[in-house]
Design an enzyme around this catalytic site. Structure first.
Site, PDB file in Angstrom:
ATOM      1  N   CYS A  48     -12.564  31.444   6.977  1.00 20.71           N
ATOM      2  CA  CYS A  48     -12.345  32.558   7.897  1.00 20.71           C
ATOM      3  C   CYS A  48     -11.439  33.613   7.268  1.00 20.71           C
ATOM      4  CB  CYS A  48     -11.734  32.042   9.195  1.00 20.71           C
ATOM      5  SG  CYS A  48     -10.050  31.439   8.998  1.00 20.71           S
ATOM      6  N   ALA A 106      -7.948  32.548   6.546  1.00 23.59           N
ATOM      7  CA  ALA A 106      -7.860  31.718   5.340  1.00 23.59           C
ATOM      8  C   ALA A 106      -7.761  32.589   4.091  1.00 23.59           C
ATOM      9  CB  ALA A 106      -9.073  30.790   5.241  1.00 23.59           C
ATOM     10  N   ARG A 142      -0.804  20.926  -2.027  1.00 26.99           N
ATOM     11  CA  ARG A 142      -1.451  20.173  -3.101  1.00 26.99           C
ATOM     12  C   ARG A 142      -2.375  21.033  -3.966  1.00 26.99           C
ATOM     13  NH1 ARG A 142      -3.411  14.351  -1.908  1.00 26.99           N
ATOM     14  NH2 ARG A 142      -5.025  15.291  -0.654  1.00 26.99           N
ATOM     15  N   HIS A 185      -8.950  38.899   2.323  1.00 23.98           N
ATOM     16  CA  HIS A 185      -8.410  39.408   1.054  1.00 23.98           C
ATOM     17  C   HIS A 185      -8.071  40.884   1.199  1.00 23.98           C
ATOM     18  CE1 HIS A 185     -11.425  36.390  -0.904  1.00 23.98           C
ATOM     19  NE2 HIS A 185     -10.291  35.774  -0.623  1.00 23.98           N
TER      20      HIS A 185
HETATM   21 FE1  CFM Z   1     -11.072  34.418  -5.866  1.00 24.13          FE
HETATM   22 FE2  CFM Z   1     -11.187  33.403  -3.574  1.00 24.13          FE
HETATM   23 FE3  CFM Z   1      -9.782  32.308  -5.593  1.00 24.13          FE
HETATM   24 FE4  CFM Z   1     -12.422  32.430  -5.726  1.00 24.13          FE
HETATM   25 FE5  CFM Z   1     -12.526  30.142  -4.461  1.00 24.13          FE
HETATM   26 FE6  CFM Z   1     -11.309  31.077  -2.313  1.00 24.13          FE
HETATM   27 FE7  CFM Z   1      -9.897  29.984  -4.278  1.00 24.13          FE
HETATM   28 MO1  CFM Z   1     -11.439  28.494  -2.759  1.00 24.13          MO
HETATM   29  S1  CFM Z   1     -12.841  34.163  -4.651  1.00 24.13           S
HETATM   30  S2  CFM Z   1     -11.022  32.720  -7.236  1.00 24.13           S
HETATM   31  S3  CFM Z   1     -13.933  30.978  -5.994  1.00 24.13           S
HETATM   32  S4  CFM Z   1      -9.456  34.083  -4.462  1.00 24.13           S
HETATM   33  S5  CFM Z   1     -13.129  30.019  -2.436  1.00 24.13           S
HETATM   34  S6  CFM Z   1     -11.128  32.980  -1.412  1.00 24.13           S
HETATM   35  S7  CFM Z   1      -9.658  29.793  -2.193  1.00 24.13           S
HETATM   36  S8  CFM Z   1     -11.227  28.559  -5.033  1.00 24.13           S
HETATM   37  S9  CFM Z   1      -8.320  30.713  -5.569  1.00 24.13           S
END
Ligand code: CFM
Length: 543
Positions: free
Chosen positions: A62, A65, A96, A195
């Site tokens: 969401c 998040a 974690r 974001h």
């Molecule tokens: Fe960018 Fe993300 Fe991230 Fe991502 Fe991700 Fe994510 Fe993430 Mo989970 S696009 S790289 S591939 S910020 S889904 S919203 S939380 S791993 S650190």
């Protein structure tokens, strides 16, 4: 099922789509593509960043998040208060996943705490502003932090609490920076909206508040690196050894002081384009800092990115030092890589992750001879798939319009172009590309499958048809996939392993994948569609 070689991606695409009612099928047909180049060499058009059809099991998260969990979460010294029922705060508690390293035990580190207003029914009925005010006061009395951030969850938006007014009031009262994010979970079609909201508020309330230019001749900012599994520690170390000064990271291992000072960098490198491209653009417009796309996932990608950064500053000593670091690090990688490649060559991976990793991790697989046969993002936009050249043609729909677009102008005092027009042209004619990203699809071979916002049903079908050697996804999919006899690597949390960035991280990744794709344990699991008898059989030991 047919042998791997005879699988026809176009037929697989039809197979995935055919179960849907006509309207949904038409929509999914624009989100599931067989990768190919168009006549002019560009990628196909994909429908991305659109609503998930209700009833389909998506892997998306969401807006809250994306804002609280992803962008602000890794910052250690801001007290991040979730204004909402306790579940939202609890499930975005990242102890974690993201790591952080305060210089001493005396420095603030609130990442081990979960702050929430724990709204109850009474607050939903009568309003939660009073409770929020009290929570900010309590956090201040207990911790005396430099800053407090407030994050709205769905009910807060629905009942209309004015979190920004409360933040303003408490900022005045306490004399510290207090700011809020209207990042209600429903605000956008996925975490991607979060974001953008996070980027906007950081830019409005934090960036640019401290103009002091610290030491370092080659001052660099890293954007879109969140220190999952300690990745940022590896990257920070590499940059330091090359002689590059890291001014600020958004936001792995970060502090609020670093954000406030981020506008003093001379170049920004964007790792995760999806989550932070807004900050990169705004830093350029307001302060004149150019940005380039970098990627520290994969040994070759890391070497290329370090060279690209060093090249910008045009300093012979820096270039030499960087080459030396690359040579030292590469020497530690090649032997292990070749040994593992001999065992992994020809094996197949599928990657369905967020908004950047489904692309970046393909490099690591390539290095050990593995091919990515299908990939997709959960919530990326067309530019992350097709490249930034499509930006002017992206349709702005009601959901995107819902998110504020900041109007950023050059700062009358602080704007300072970091490269002269002539120097920029010289770099560009040597192949240097500012402000550019080619996206995932052009980097993948033709006839691979691209699936945006993959559903659980489609995941199962793809596994049945292709039987990949590894499926990279997240915690929601992991165990369902493994019950089908295919190992699943979490690329969000790294299964609490890592780091996977840089050269050292690449070795960790090769080793983890080697173990996963070459163990015999998976062949002992019978997938549900292959079961004629009971799933498990047992007999008494003495029979
Ligand atoms: Fe960018 Fe993300 Fe991230 Fe991502 Fe991700 Fe994510 Fe993430 Mo989970 S696009 S790289 S591939 S910020 S889904 S919203 S939380 S791993 S650190």
């Amino acid at each position: 099922m047919a042998s791997q070689e005879s699988i026809q991606p176009a037929e697989v695409r039809q197979e995935l789509i055919k179960v849907y009612p006509p309207k949904v099928a038409r929509k999914r047909a624009q989100q599931i593509l067989v990768n190919e180049r168009q006549e002019d060499g560009t990628a196909l058009t994909i429908a991305a960043n659109v609503r998930t059809t209700p009833g389909i099991i998506t892997q998306r998260g969401c807006t809250y998040a994306g804002c609280k969990g992803v962008v602000l979460g890794p910052t250690r010294d801001i007290v991040n208060i979730t204004h909402g029922p306790i579940g939202c705060g609890f499930y975005s508690w990242l102890t974690r996943r993201n790591q952080t390293r305060p210089p001493t035990n005396e420095h603030d580190n609130f990442m081990t705490y979960c702050f929430s207003t724990d709204m109850q029914e009474e607050n939903i009925v009568f309003g939660g502003e009073k409770k929020l005010r009290a929570a900010i006061q309590e956090a201040y009395d207990l911790f005396h932090p430099k800053a407090i951030a407030v994050f709205a969850t769905c009910p807060v938006g629905l009942i209309g609490d004015d979190i920004h007014a409360v933040a303003r009031e408490m900022k005045e009262k306490l004399g510290i920076n207090v700011f809020a994010f209207s990042c209600e979970g429903y605000k956008g079609v996925s975490q991607s909206a979060g974001h953008h909201i996070a980027n906007n508020q950081l830019f409005k309330h934090v960036v640019g508040r401290n103009d002091e230019v610290g030491p370092g001749r080659f001052r660099f900012g890293l954007l879109g690196e969140y220190n999952i599994g300690g990745d940022a520690f590896v990257i920070d170390d590499l940059l330091e050894r090359c002689g590059i000064t890291l001014v600020a990271t958004f936001s792995g291992n970060s502090t609020i002081d670093k954000f406030e000072n981020a506008h003093t960098a001379d170049l920004n490198g964007v790792m995760c384009h999806r989550s932070i491209n807004y900050v990169a653009d705004m830093l350029e417009k307001r302060y004149g800092i150019p940005w380039i796309k970098v990627n520290f996932i994969g040994a070759e990608a890391s070497a290329k990115s370090l060279r690209k950064i060093a090249q910008f500053y045009g300093d012979e000593g820096l270039a030499q030092q960087t080459e030396q670091v690359i040579a030292e690090e590469t020497a530690k990688v090649v032997g292990i890589r070749d040994e593992i490649r001999a065992r992994c060559r020809g094996k197949r991976a599928m990657l369905f992750v967020g908004g950047s990793r489904a692309h970046h991790y393909q490099d690591l697989f390539r290095e050990i001879g593995m091919e990515t046969v299908a990939a997709g993002y959960e919530f990326a936009h067309r530019d992350d798939y097709e490249g930034r050249h499509v930006l002017p043609t992206i349709k702005v729909d009601a959901d995107s319009r819902n998110i504020e677009e900041l109007k950023v102008e050059p700062d009358p005092e602080k704007y300072r172009p970091r490269v002269s027009g002539e120097a920029a042209r010289r770099l560009e004619s040597a192949g240097y590309r500012f402000k550019d990203y080619d996206g995932m699809m052009l980097d993948m071979p033709e006839k691979t499958l691209i699936v945006d916002d993959i559903s659980h049903y489609e995941t199962e079908r793809l596994i049945e048809i292709y039987r990949p050697d590894v499926f990279c996804a997240g915690i929601k999919e992991k165990f369902a996939i493994e019950k089908m006899g295919v190992p699943s690597k979490q690329l969000h949390s790294y299964d609490y392993g890592g780091p996977y960035a840089g050269f050292r991280g690449a070795v960790n990744f090769y080793r983890d994948i080697d173990r996963m794709v070459n163990t015999r344990i998976w062949s002992m699991i019978r997938p549900p569609w292959d079961q004629t008898g009971p799933a498990l059989e047992a007999s008494y030991g003495n029979e």
